[in-house]
Write a protein that holds these residues in place. Sequence first.
Motif, PDB file in Angstrom:
ATOM      1  N   SER A 106     -10.608 -39.234 -42.884  1.00  0.00           N
ATOM      2  CA  SER A 106      -9.624 -40.461 -42.486  1.00  0.00           C
ATOM      3  C   SER A 106     -10.435 -41.761 -41.704  1.00  0.00           C
ATOM      4  CB  SER A 106      -8.597 -39.826 -41.356  1.00  0.00           C
ATOM      5  OG  SER A 106      -9.359 -39.505 -40.204  1.00  0.00           O
ATOM      6  N   GLY A 107      -9.528 -42.701 -41.706  1.00  0.00           N
ATOM      7  CA  GLY A 107      -9.903 -44.020 -41.058  1.00  0.00           C
ATOM      8  C   GLY A 107     -10.489 -43.702 -39.527  1.00  0.00           C
ATOM      9  N   ASP A 108      -9.730 -42.762 -38.883  1.00  0.00           N
ATOM     10  CA  ASP A 108     -10.158 -42.487 -37.483  1.00  0.00           C
ATOM     11  C   ASP A 108     -11.323 -41.725 -37.117  1.00  0.00           C
ATOM     12  OD1 ASP A 108      -7.566 -43.484 -36.033  1.00  0.00           O
ATOM     13  OD2 ASP A 108      -6.553 -41.643 -36.802  1.00  0.00           O
ATOM     14  N   MET A 109     -11.658 -40.960 -38.364  1.00  0.00           N
ATOM     15  CA  MET A 109     -13.129 -40.110 -38.197  1.00  0.00           C
ATOM     16  C   MET A 109     -13.931 -41.000 -38.484  1.00  0.00           C
ATOM     17  SD  MET A 109     -14.810 -37.428 -37.372  1.00  0.00           S
ATOM     18  CE  MET A 109     -13.363 -36.088 -37.493  1.00  0.00           C
ATOM     19  N   THR A 110     -13.855 -41.823 -39.689  1.00  0.00           N
ATOM     20  CA  THR A 110     -14.910 -42.938 -40.036  1.00  0.00           C
ATOM     21  C   THR A 110     -15.264 -43.774 -38.797  1.00  0.00           C
ATOM     22  OG1 THR A 110     -13.997 -42.655 -42.536  1.00  0.00           O
ATOM     23  CG2 THR A 110     -15.631 -44.667 -41.709  1.00  0.00           C
ATOM     24  N   GLY A 111     -14.002 -44.382 -38.293  1.00  0.00           N
ATOM     25  CA  GLY A 111     -14.084 -45.231 -37.222  1.00  0.00           C
ATOM     26  C   GLY A 111     -14.951 -44.558 -35.989  1.00  0.00           C
ATOM     27  N   LEU A 112     -14.924 -43.212 -35.684  1.00  0.00           N
ATOM     28  CA  LEU A 112     -15.545 -42.650 -34.419  1.00  0.00           C
ATOM     29  C   LEU A 112     -17.083 -42.751 -34.899  1.00  0.00           C
ATOM     30  CD1 LEU A 112     -15.714 -40.818 -32.077  1.00  0.00           C
ATOM     31  CD2 LEU A 112     -15.769 -38.909 -33.799  1.00  0.00           C
ATOM     32  N   LEU A 113     -17.267 -42.405 -36.111  1.00  0.00           N
ATOM     33  CA  LEU A 113     -18.825 -42.231 -36.550  1.00  0.00           C
ATOM     34  C   LEU A 113     -19.395 -43.854 -36.651  1.00  0.00           C
ATOM     35  CD1 LEU A 113     -18.166 -40.031 -39.841  1.00  0.00           C
ATOM     36  CD2 LEU A 113     -19.108 -39.395 -37.405  1.00  0.00           C
ATOM     37  N   ILE A 114     -18.582 -44.783 -37.196  1.00  0.00           N
ATOM     38  CA  ILE A 114     -19.172 -46.145 -36.869  1.00  0.00           C
ATOM     39  C   ILE A 114     -19.337 -46.720 -35.510  1.00  0.00           C
ATOM     40  CG2 ILE A 114     -18.714 -48.712 -37.469  1.00  0.00           C
ATOM     41  CD1 ILE A 114     -17.250 -47.578 -39.916  1.00  0.00           C
ATOM     42  N   THR A 115     -18.228 -46.279 -34.451  1.00  0.00           N
ATOM     43  CA  THR A 115     -18.580 -46.765 -33.125  1.00  0.00           C
ATOM     44  C   THR A 115     -19.718 -45.801 -32.550  1.00  0.00           C
ATOM     45  OG1 THR A 115     -16.079 -46.810 -33.026  1.00  0.00           O
ATOM     46  CG2 THR A 115     -17.371 -46.550 -31.014  1.00  0.00           C
ATOM     47  N   MET A 116     -20.064 -44.734 -32.844  1.00  0.00           N
ATOM     48  CA  MET A 116     -21.236 -44.060 -32.359  1.00  0.00           C
ATOM     49  C   MET A 116     -22.426 -44.662 -32.942  1.00  0.00           C
ATOM     50  SD  MET A 116     -20.096 -39.831 -32.250  1.00  0.00           S
ATOM     51  CE  MET A 116     -21.516 -39.574 -31.068  1.00  0.00           C
ATOM     52  N   VAL A 117     -22.489 -45.061 -34.329  1.00  0.00           N
ATOM     53  CA  VAL A 117     -23.610 -45.692 -34.772  1.00  0.00           C
ATOM     54  C   VAL A 117     -23.805 -47.165 -34.027  1.00  0.00           C
ATOM     55  CG1 VAL A 117     -24.649 -46.857 -36.697  1.00  0.00           C
ATOM     56  CG2 VAL A 117     -23.638 -44.533 -37.095  1.00  0.00           C
ATOM     57  N   SER A 118     -22.801 -47.761 -33.842  1.00  0.00           N
ATOM     58  CA  SER A 118     -22.936 -49.309 -33.095  1.00  0.00           C
ATOM     59  C   SER A 118     -23.381 -49.054 -31.872  1.00  0.00           C
ATOM     60  CB  SER A 118     -21.582 -49.837 -33.349  1.00  0.00           C
ATOM     61  OG  SER A 118     -20.623 -49.298 -32.341  1.00  0.00           O
ATOM     62  N   LYS A 119     -22.959 -47.876 -31.047  1.00  0.00           N
ATOM     63  CA  LYS A 119     -23.369 -47.524 -29.587  1.00  0.00           C
ATOM     64  C   LYS A 119     -24.768 -46.934 -29.699  1.00  0.00           C
ATOM     65  CE  LYS A 119     -19.234 -48.963 -27.712  1.00  0.00           C
ATOM     66  NZ  LYS A 119     -19.081 -50.057 -27.063  1.00  0.00           N
ATOM     67  N   ASP A 120     -25.702 -46.897 -30.801  1.00  0.00           N
ATOM     68  CA  ASP A 120     -26.761 -46.161 -30.903  1.00  0.00           C
ATOM     69  C   ASP A 120     -26.507 -44.538 -30.417  1.00  0.00           C
ATOM     70  OD1 ASP A 120     -28.500 -48.097 -31.931  1.00  0.00           O
ATOM     71  OD2 ASP A 120     -28.593 -49.013 -29.908  1.00  0.00           O
ATOM     72  N   ARG A 121     -25.395 -43.783 -30.862  1.00  0.00           N
ATOM     73  CA  ARG A 121     -25.278 -42.600 -30.332  1.00  0.00           C
ATOM     74  C   ARG A 121     -25.176 -41.822 -31.827  1.00  0.00           C
ATOM     75  NH1 ARG A 121     -26.278 -43.938 -25.369  1.00  0.00           N
ATOM     76  NH2 ARG A 121     -24.496 -44.352 -24.178  1.00  0.00           N
ATOM     77  N   GLN A 122     -25.770 -42.173 -32.918  1.00  0.00           N
ATOM     78  CA  GLN A 122     -25.733 -41.486 -34.009  1.00  0.00           C
ATOM     79  C   GLN A 122     -26.608 -40.216 -34.098  1.00  0.00           C
ATOM     80  OE1 GLN A 122     -27.146 -44.723 -33.898  1.00  0.00           O
ATOM     81  NE2 GLN A 122     -29.539 -44.702 -34.062  1.00  0.00           N
ATOM     82  N   LYS A 123     -27.492 -40.125 -32.951  1.00  0.00           N
ATOM     83  CA  LYS A 123     -28.229 -38.685 -32.934  1.00  0.00           C
ATOM     84  C   LYS A 123     -27.252 -37.686 -32.423  1.00  0.00           C
ATOM     85  CE  LYS A 123     -32.939 -40.412 -32.058  1.00  0.00           C
ATOM     86  NZ  LYS A 123     -34.206 -40.557 -31.090  1.00  0.00           N
ATOM     87  N   GLU A 165     -11.893 -32.212 -41.020  1.00  0.00           N
ATOM     88  CA  GLU A 165     -12.617 -33.511 -41.318  1.00  0.00           C
ATOM     89  C   GLU A 165     -14.033 -33.296 -40.428  1.00  0.00           C
ATOM     90  OE1 GLU A 165     -10.966 -37.116 -40.618  1.00  0.00           O
ATOM     91  OE2 GLU A 165      -9.053 -36.638 -41.913  1.00  0.00           O
ATOM     92  N   ALA A 166     -13.992 -32.865 -39.386  1.00  0.00           N
ATOM     93  CA  ALA A 166     -15.213 -32.712 -38.452  1.00  0.00           C
ATOM     94  C   ALA A 166     -16.091 -31.562 -39.124  1.00  0.00           C
ATOM     95  CB  ALA A 166     -14.803 -32.356 -37.088  1.00  0.00           C
ATOM     96  N   GLY A 167     -15.434 -30.658 -39.713  1.00  0.00           N
ATOM     97  CA  GLY A 167     -16.294 -29.645 -40.315  1.00  0.00           C
ATOM     98  C   GLY A 167     -17.171 -30.173 -41.464  1.00  0.00           C
ATOM     99  N   ALA A 168     -16.385 -31.008 -42.212  1.00  0.00           N
ATOM    100  CA  ALA A 168     -16.983 -31.735 -43.542  1.00  0.00           C
ATOM    101  C   ALA A 168     -18.061 -32.570 -43.107  1.00  0.00           C
ATOM    102  CB  ALA A 168     -15.736 -32.448 -44.166  1.00  0.00           C
ATOM    103  N   VAL A 169     -18.025 -33.319 -42.320  1.00  0.00           N
ATOM    104  CA  VAL A 169     -19.094 -34.347 -41.703  1.00  0.00           C
ATOM    105  C   VAL A 169     -20.154 -33.549 -41.140  1.00  0.00           C
ATOM    106  CG1 VAL A 169     -19.622 -36.232 -40.080  1.00  0.00           C
ATOM    107  CG2 VAL A 169     -17.230 -36.360 -41.229  1.00  0.00           C
ATOM    108  N   ILE A 170     -20.080 -32.501 -40.407  1.00  0.00           N
ATOM    109  CA  ILE A 170     -21.042 -31.685 -39.829  1.00  0.00           C
ATOM    110  C   ILE A 170     -21.808 -31.173 -41.102  1.00  0.00           C
ATOM    111  CG2 ILE A 170     -21.772 -29.580 -38.678  1.00  0.00           C
ATOM    112  CD1 ILE A 170     -19.369 -30.071 -36.915  1.00  0.00           C
ATOM    113  N   GLU A 171     -21.134 -30.627 -41.984  1.00  0.00           N
ATOM    114  CA  GLU A 171     -21.800 -30.126 -43.352  1.00  0.00           C
ATOM    115  C   GLU A 171     -22.590 -31.073 -44.119  1.00  0.00           C
ATOM    116  OE1 GLU A 171     -20.387 -27.890 -47.270  1.00  0.00           O
ATOM    117  OE2 GLU A 171     -18.969 -27.680 -45.547  1.00  0.00           O
ATOM    118  N   ALA A 172     -22.102 -32.525 -44.201  1.00  0.00           N
ATOM    119  CA  ALA A 172     -22.657 -33.271 -44.877  1.00  0.00           C
ATOM    120  C   ALA A 172     -23.773 -33.775 -44.295  1.00  0.00           C
ATOM    121  CB  ALA A 172     -21.846 -34.411 -44.748  1.00  0.00           C
ATOM    122  N   PHE A 173     -24.041 -33.896 -42.675  1.00  0.00           N
ATOM    123  CA  PHE A 173     -25.301 -34.195 -41.998  1.00  0.00           C
ATOM    124  C   PHE A 173     -26.210 -32.788 -42.186  1.00  0.00           C
ATOM    125  CE2 PHE A 173     -23.093 -37.671 -40.214  1.00  0.00           C
ATOM    126  CZ  PHE A 173     -24.037 -38.517 -39.582  1.00  0.00           C
TER     127      PHE A 173
END
Length: 193
Positions: free
Chosen positions: A70-87, A29-37
């Motif tokens: 998964s919900g866990d991966m999506t949750g991590l991404l949302i958490t990072m965005v909510s804490k201004d860590r999206q970069k 999943e992490a590989g798929a998200v990296i690829e998407a970005f």
Amino acid sequence: MAKLIEATYGDALFELAVEESRVDSLYDEAGAVIEAFNDNPEFGRLLNHPEVEKGEKEGLINNIFSQFVSGDMTGLLITMVSKDRQKKIVDTLEYFRKRVLEYKKIGIAYVSTAKPLTDEQKKAVAGKLLETTGYVDFQMHYSVDESLIGGMVIRIGDRVVDSSIKHKIDELSRSLMTVSYTHLRAHETLANL
């Protein structure tokens, strides 16, 4: 010293992956998200745009990623965005993937040669690395660098083995410079006597 952002979030994801026996699936999943970005740089720019509200960014993450991770991966991404860590999302997921490879004793080797290696030579290099390291497998990355003249350079993490002709010529050149400098200094000393 404060822990790096990618290490903080990456370690948390790694602990979850091990605890829930989901190392392989979260690695993928992490590989798929990296690829998407990486394939959609405008998405990263949108997430970093100061005029886009945080709630909107979180909604985008949820709408896009909840469909294929998964919900866990999506949750991590949302958490990072909510804490201004999206970069740091891609760096975090790359860190996590390295942790998984370490955990599974899989090394990443970068091999540079002056000419392309045959499949047989690649197999021999990988075999030698398995014999001489504590890894059980390797992800091999080969590249050609004609400036090496001959031999090869192997990098695994922060370790480098350089058996290239170029390196040997550079060492010889440095050695000759030292000898010449020492000889010149001795000659000057004798001349001053």
